[in-house]
Scaffold this motif. Structure first.
Motif, PDB file in Angstrom:
ATOM      1  N   GLU A 164       0.834  -1.201   0.000  1.00  0.00           N
ATOM      2  CA  GLU A 164       0.000   0.000   0.000  1.00  0.00           C
ATOM      3  C   GLU A 164       0.868   1.250   0.000  1.00  0.00           C
ATOM      4  O   GLU A 164       0.572   2.228  -0.701  1.00  0.00           O
TER       5      GLU A 164
ATOM      6  N   TRP B  47       2.179   1.965  -3.463  1.00  0.00           N
ATOM      7  CA  TRP B  47       1.150   2.576  -4.310  1.00  0.00           C
ATOM      8  C   TRP B  47       0.867   4.024  -3.894  1.00  0.00           C
ATOM      9  O   TRP B  47       0.580   4.877  -4.744  1.00  0.00           O
TER      10      TRP B  47
ATOM     11  N   GLU C 124      -4.787  -3.265  -2.063  1.00  0.00           N
ATOM     12  CA  GLU C 124      -4.114  -2.016  -1.714  1.00  0.00           C
ATOM     13  C   GLU C 124      -4.556  -0.848  -2.593  1.00  0.00           C
ATOM     14  O   GLU C 124      -4.501   0.314  -2.169  1.00  0.00           O
TER      15      GLU C 124
ATOM     16  N   THR D 217      -7.704   0.297  -0.604  1.00  0.00           N
ATOM     17  CA  THR D 217      -7.519   0.853   0.739  1.00  0.00           C
ATOM     18  C   THR D 217      -6.778   2.183   0.705  1.00  0.00           C
ATOM     19  O   THR D 217      -6.981   3.029   1.592  1.00  0.00           O
ATOM     20  N   LEU D 218      -5.904   2.382  -0.278  1.00  0.00           N
ATOM     21  CA  LEU D 218      -5.139   3.638  -0.314  1.00  0.00           C
ATOM     22  C   LEU D 218      -6.070   4.845  -0.484  1.00  0.00           C
ATOM     23  O   LEU D 218      -5.708   5.969  -0.099  1.00  0.00           O
TER      24      LEU D 218
END
Length: 279
Positions: free
Chosen positions: A200, A203, A271, A274-275
């Motif tokens: 994450e 990213w 990820e 969630t980012l």
């Protein structure tokens, strides 16, 4: 020969395909249109067959594009990968829209067909299984529905054992100098990806400086596009099945709608989702 006579002569010549390949020859339409063999006397079974046959054709193209896109990411050919992933997204949209036709099948109409299906089920689609594996939803138990056909099992096992689209993307991030943990780049590819704070963070670096990492930023958004389209396909599947058969068990032995709803919770590229909360 006058001009008008010459035109008529040329047009007549184009009507005779006895000595060259025709449209029907090229597409093998005789074989294709002979592949619909209803087993029941019910009028609606042709819809059911064509719905699933055309979906399998679209999945054939989907696999063709996905495999090529994975190869392009592995070879750092991202411009080509973007084109292929854009096509994947459009194919998935086509598959989503196809459910609208099947949804015209009412419960009594499907009930008239169902006894003739025996244990056949879309759950047994080896192409769909390959799509899932290429997108990273790895599960060894899902090899079993294909064990009765050695050739097809081999095809499914090959995709099961290769790096998924997201695996190749993380390998690309590592090549670009991002700190991707070795457990994501040197691992058993038959296991599903497990979300990682380190991935994450990589990213997040891309998303916070898109001008510096423009192609990676584009790739990330292309992956989100694909997963979003795949989710819509799954949701439309669940909705159509519930509309037609309610909560009956599936012909392939699954719990039907209950099983399909569980699949809605599968996140392929965690990820990248969630980012969005962290930023």
């Amino acid at each position: 020969m006058r001009a008008t006579e010459r035109i008529v002569h040329e047009e007549r010549a184009r009507l005779d395909f006895s000595k060259e390949m025709s449209y029907s020859d090229y597409l093998r339409l005789d074989q294709l249109l002979d592949a619909q063999r209803p087993l029941s006397p019910d009028h609606n079974e042709l819809l059911f067959i064509i719905q699933h046959q055309t979906s399998e054709l679209w999945m054939k193209l989907l696999l063709h594009e996905l495999q090529a896109a994975i190869g392009c990411v592995a070879n750092n050919e991202l411009d080509s990968a973007f084109k292929m992933l854009a096509r994947v997204r459009q194919i998935l949209r086509q598959l989503v829209d196809a459910w609208n036709v099947l949804a015209t099948l009412t419960p009594p109409e499907y009930s008239a067909i169902r006894p003739y299906l025996s244990s056949s089920s879309g759950f047994q689609s080896w192409q769909y299984r390959c799509v899932e594996f290429l997108l990273g939803n790895k599960n060894a138990a899902m090899l079993k529905p294909h064990a009765h056909h050695a050739g097809r099992l081999l095809d499914v096992e090959l995709t099961y054992r290769q790096p998924s689209l997201y695996d190749e993307t993380l390998l690309l991030l590592e090549r670009r100098g991002f700190a991707i943990p070795s457990e994501h780049t040197q691992r058993d590819w038959t296991e599903p990806h497990v979300a990682s704070p380190a991935v994450e963070q990589a990213w997040l670096e891309v998303y916070r400086s898109p001008e510096r990492h423009w192609d990676l930023y584009q790739l990330a958004e292309a992956l989100v596009d694909v997963e979003e389209a795949f989710r819509l396909w799954r949701f439309r599947h669940v909705s159509t099945v519930e509309r037609v058969i309610g909560f009956k068990r599936g012909t392939g032995g699954t719990s039907g709608v209950s099983y399909l709803r569980k699949m809605l919770d599968v996140v392929l590229f965690p990820e990248l989702w969630t980012l969005r909360t962290v930023m």
